[in-house]
Design a protein around this motif. Structure first.
Motif, PDB file in Angstrom:
ATOM      1  N   ASP A 106     -39.386 -12.681  21.727  1.00 19.87           N
ATOM      2  CA  ASP A 106     -39.427 -13.783  20.765  1.00 19.87           C
ATOM      3  C   ASP A 106     -38.196 -14.669  20.973  1.00 19.87           C
ATOM      4  O   ASP A 106     -37.066 -14.207  20.811  1.00 19.87           O
ATOM      5  N   PRO A 107     -38.376 -15.954  21.287  1.00 22.73           N
ATOM      6  CA  PRO A 107     -37.205 -16.813  21.519  1.00 22.73           C
ATOM      7  C   PRO A 107     -36.351 -17.050  20.280  1.00 22.73           C
ATOM      8  O   PRO A 107     -35.243 -17.591  20.400  1.00 22.73           O
ATOM      9  N   THR A 108     -36.828 -16.656  19.111  1.00 23.28           N
ATOM     10  CA  THR A 108     -35.995 -16.731  17.901  1.00 23.28           C
ATOM     11  C   THR A 108     -34.662 -16.037  18.115  1.00 23.28           C
ATOM     12  O   THR A 108     -33.642 -16.409  17.516  1.00 23.28           O
ATOM     13  N   ALA A 109     -34.631 -15.029  18.994  1.00 26.32           N
ATOM     14  CA  ALA A 109     -33.415 -14.241  19.217  1.00 26.32           C
ATOM     15  C   ALA A 109     -32.374 -14.983  20.049  1.00 26.32           C
ATOM     16  O   ALA A 109     -31.183 -14.653  19.983  1.00 26.32           O
ATOM     17  N   LEU A 110     -32.762 -15.976  20.822  1.00 27.31           N
ATOM     18  CA  LEU A 110     -31.850 -16.541  21.814  1.00 27.31           C
ATOM     19  C   LEU A 110     -30.602 -17.193  21.212  1.00 27.31           C
ATOM     20  O   LEU A 110     -29.494 -16.986  21.725  1.00 27.31           O
ATOM     21  N   PRO A 111     -30.700 -17.975  20.144  1.00 25.64           N
ATOM     22  CA  PRO A 111     -29.465 -18.529  19.560  1.00 25.64           C
ATOM     23  C   PRO A 111     -28.504 -17.455  19.069  1.00 25.64           C
ATOM     24  O   PRO A 111     -27.284 -17.662  19.102  1.00 25.64           O
ATOM     25  N   PHE A 112     -29.022 -16.315  18.647  1.00 24.12           N
ATOM     26  CA  PHE A 112     -28.149 -15.213  18.218  1.00 24.12           C
ATOM     27  C   PHE A 112     -27.462 -14.565  19.420  1.00 24.12           C
ATOM     28  O   PHE A 112     -26.309 -14.135  19.328  1.00 24.12           O
ATOM     29  N   LEU A 113     -28.169 -14.492  20.546  1.00 23.06           N
ATOM     30  CA  LEU A 113     -27.538 -13.993  21.764  1.00 23.06           C
ATOM     31  C   LEU A 113     -26.384 -14.900  22.186  1.00 23.06           C
ATOM     32  O   LEU A 113     -25.366 -14.441  22.700  1.00 23.06           O
ATOM     33  N   LEU A 114     -26.559 -16.180  21.960  1.00 16.22           N
ATOM     34  CA  LEU A 114     -25.535 -17.137  22.344  1.00 16.22           C
ATOM     35  C   LEU A 114     -24.235 -16.936  21.563  1.00 16.22           C
ATOM     36  O   LEU A 114     -23.177 -17.415  21.983  1.00 16.22           O
ATOM     37  N   LEU A 146     -45.363 -23.586  22.567  1.00 15.17           N
ATOM     38  CA  LEU A 146     -43.990 -23.868  23.006  1.00 15.17           C
ATOM     39  C   LEU A 146     -43.714 -25.364  22.970  1.00 15.17           C
ATOM     40  O   LEU A 146     -42.630 -25.803  22.549  1.00 15.17           O
ATOM     41  N   TRP A 147     -44.672 -26.174  23.387  1.00 12.95           N
ATOM     42  CA  TRP A 147     -44.505 -27.624  23.346  1.00 12.95           C
ATOM     43  C   TRP A 147     -44.264 -28.093  21.912  1.00 12.95           C
ATOM     44  O   TRP A 147     -43.378 -28.920  21.647  1.00 12.95           O
ATOM     45  N   LEU A 160     -40.499 -29.813  17.422  1.00 12.65           N
ATOM     46  CA  LEU A 160     -39.993 -29.617  16.060  1.00 12.65           C
ATOM     47  C   LEU A 160     -38.601 -28.989  16.030  1.00 12.65           C
ATOM     48  O   LEU A 160     -38.092 -28.667  14.951  1.00 12.65           O
ATOM     49  N   ALA A 161     -37.979 -28.798  17.177  1.00 11.24           N
ATOM     50  CA  ALA A 161     -36.659 -28.164  17.232  1.00 11.24           C
ATOM     51  C   ALA A 161     -35.664 -28.937  16.374  1.00 11.24           C
ATOM     52  O   ALA A 161     -35.605 -30.166  16.423  1.00 11.24           O
ATOM     53  N   GLY A 162     -34.879 -28.210  15.583  1.00 10.62           N
ATOM     54  CA  GLY A 162     -33.921 -28.815  14.680  1.00 10.62           C
ATOM     55  C   GLY A 162     -34.425 -28.984  13.262  1.00 10.62           C
ATOM     56  O   GLY A 162     -33.675 -29.395  12.368  1.00 10.62           O
ATOM     57  N   LEU A 163     -35.702 -28.649  13.036  1.00 12.46           N
ATOM     58  CA  LEU A 163     -36.270 -28.725  11.689  1.00 12.46           C
ATOM     59  C   LEU A 163     -35.471 -27.837  10.729  1.00 12.46           C
ATOM     60  O   LEU A 163     -35.208 -26.677  11.038  1.00 12.46           O
ATOM     61  N   CYS A 170     -35.176 -24.246  13.532  1.00  6.55           N
ATOM     62  CA  CYS A 170     -33.902 -24.873  13.205  1.00  6.55           C
ATOM     63  C   CYS A 170     -32.903 -24.757  14.347  1.00  6.55           C
ATOM     64  O   CYS A 170     -32.111 -25.675  14.595  1.00  6.55           O
ATOM     65  N   ARG A 171     -32.956 -23.644  15.079  1.00  6.63           N
ATOM     66  CA  ARG A 171     -31.988 -23.395  16.145  1.00  6.63           C
ATOM     67  C   ARG A 171     -32.637 -23.414  17.533  1.00  6.63           C
ATOM     68  O   ARG A 171     -32.049 -22.971  18.517  1.00  6.63           O
ATOM     69  N   ALA A 172     -33.843 -23.943  17.611  1.00  9.05           N
ATOM     70  CA  ALA A 172     -34.612 -23.856  18.851  1.00  9.05           C
ATOM     71  C   ALA A 172     -34.063 -24.727  19.970  1.00  9.05           C
ATOM     72  O   ALA A 172     -34.431 -24.542  21.140  1.00  9.05           O
ATOM     73  N   ARG A 173     -33.171 -25.660  19.669  1.00  9.47           N
ATOM     74  CA  ARG A 173     -32.601 -26.485  20.732  1.00  9.47           C
ATOM     75  C   ARG A 173     -31.757 -25.645  21.694  1.00  9.47           C
ATOM     76  O   ARG A 173     -31.502 -26.057  22.823  1.00  9.47           O
ATOM     77  N   ALA A 174     -31.334 -24.484  21.225  1.00  8.42           N
ATOM     78  CA  ALA A 174     -30.542 -23.593  22.088  1.00  8.42           C
ATOM     79  C   ALA A 174     -31.400 -22.850  23.103  1.00  8.42           C
ATOM     80  O   ALA A 174     -30.863 -22.291  24.067  1.00  8.42           O
ATOM     81  N   TRP A 175     -32.718 -22.843  22.921  1.00 10.23           N
ATOM     82  CA  TRP A 175     -33.573 -22.054  23.806  1.00 10.23           C
ATOM     83  C   TRP A 175     -33.429 -22.477  25.263  1.00 10.23           C
ATOM     84  O   TRP A 175     -33.376 -21.631  26.168  1.00 10.23           O
ATOM     85  N   ASP A 176     -33.377 -23.774  25.496  1.00 11.70           N
ATOM     86  CA  ASP A 176     -33.381 -24.250  26.879  1.00 11.70           C
ATOM     87  C   ASP A 176     -32.101 -23.907  27.631  1.00 11.70           C
ATOM     88  O   ASP A 176     -32.076 -23.958  28.869  1.00 11.70           O
ATOM     89  N   ARG A 177     -31.055 -23.555  26.915  1.00  9.15           N
ATOM     90  CA  ARG A 177     -29.834 -23.125  27.608  1.00  9.15           C
ATOM     91  C   ARG A 177     -30.066 -21.817  28.356  1.00  9.15           C
ATOM     92  O   ARG A 177     -29.307 -21.453  29.258  1.00  9.15           O
TER      93      ARG A 177
END
Length: 326
Positions: free
Chosen positions: A215-223, A249-250, A255-258, A276-283
């Motif tokens: 689940d990409p929800t985890a990625l900002p927390f990994l950061l 995903l599209w 909606l990233a940043g909502l 809300c934190r999905a902009r970090a996914w692409d990193r």
């Protein structure tokens, strides 16, 4: 494959339905008491998401037939339908996951790596305030299904790592846990994050990472982990699942940043918290492996194969393979 090349197959969100789960028809709708909410959910599932969640076991068989000659297989979570919404603490969901994993392990002995998905641990369904994460599910997943919260495989200069997204993103999922179990969840999360940090800190200067996170929800927390931030450049690709279809995903990127929405129920709260934190996914250089079936609207499911150069002289070459429903 040549000695320098390694063949990898990746699948996600099998949602296999064993006999126990198949005895629960319309489980998603039966959990919803409110008539209007049930009607809206029925429309969404019938036309968009998944009309019959028990109808796609054969897609696993198709996958097994088509990828017999690979060096490694990675399954990226969600092996059952989670029809009781409490993960593999439920005997029927545990049976489904055991059957699914059993088929994969029999086909690829000593060549399978499997991550934990959110449905292994439990998740409240759309439209109903039932279920949620259960610590018993984590315990049974590890002890009985032999799923490891963190795994690591070295292939030449590549390091394949699998993490447990629901543990990492516990701040998002915590409202769906039992209050009495929250200290245990926090301890498990701390141990998991420590293990991940140690693995990133141990990376060699020329090693590349393929990260598997359901689940990409985890990625900002990994950061938030200094060891991960310091070696973010080493992550060549993060393979996610969970979203089932590229169109989802599209929409998430759109909606990233909502801002989080906390007054429209648990599903909207959970999804908006992730967005809300999905902009970090692409990193993390994400690649979505859809579910084997995709979604009802598009029937766009399938799996990936990948060719790895052991010396990491070339980037990993991914190829998507679509699976027809029939």
């Amino acid at each position: 494959m040549t000695a320098r090349r390694v063949a990898l197959a990746i699948l996600s969100d099998v949602h296999y339905a064993g006999p126990g789960e198949q005895s629960r028809p319309d489980y998603c709708l039966n959990a919803i008491a409110h008539p209007a909410r049930r009607a809206l959910t029925r429309f969404y599932r019938h036309h968009v998401w998944q009309r019959d969640p028990f109808a796609h076991n054969h897609l696993l068989e198709q996958f097994l037939r088509r990828v017999s000659r690979v060096d490694w297989v990675v399954a990226n979570g969600d092996y059952s339908c989670d029809s009781a919404f409490v993960g593999v603490a439920d005997a029927a969901a545990r049976e489904s996951a055991r059957l699914c994993l059993g088929k994969l392990r029999a086909a690829f002995p000593a060549r399978l790596a499997a991550t934990l998905g959110d449905h292994e641990l439990g998740k409240k369904p759309l439209g109903a305030d039932r279920g949620g994460m259960r610590f018993e599910s984590l315990d049974r997943a590890v002890r009985e299904l032999e799923l490891q919260p963190f795994w690591r495989i070295r292939v030449g200069r590549y390091v394949l790592m699998g993490v447990t997204s629901s543990l990492i993103a516990l701040p998002v999922f915590e409202p769906e846990t039992l209050v009495a179990e929250r200290p245990a969840w926090h301890r498990a999360r701390a141990e998991h994050l420590h293990e991940i940090a140690d693995a990133f800190a141990a990376l060699g200067g020329d090693e590349r990472v393929l990260l598997f996170c359901h689940d990409p929800t985890a990625l900002p927390f990994l950061l938030e982990l200094p060891a991960v931030r310091a070696r973010l450049h080493a992550i060549e690709c993060t393979i996610i699942g969970h979203l089932h279809s590229p169109v989802v995903l599209w929409k998430a990127r759109l909606l990233a940043g909502l801002p989080p929405v906390r007054f429209l129920g648990h599903t909207v709260r959970r999804l908006s918290s992730a967005l809300c934190r999905a902009r970090a996914w692409d990193r993390f250089r994400i690649l979505l492996c859809p579910s084997l079936s995709g979604i009802q609207l598009l029937k766009d499911g399938g799996f990936y194969t990948a060719a790895l150069d052991r010396e990491a002289r070339e980037p990993v070459q991914f190829e998507f393979h679509r699976l027809p429903w029939r």
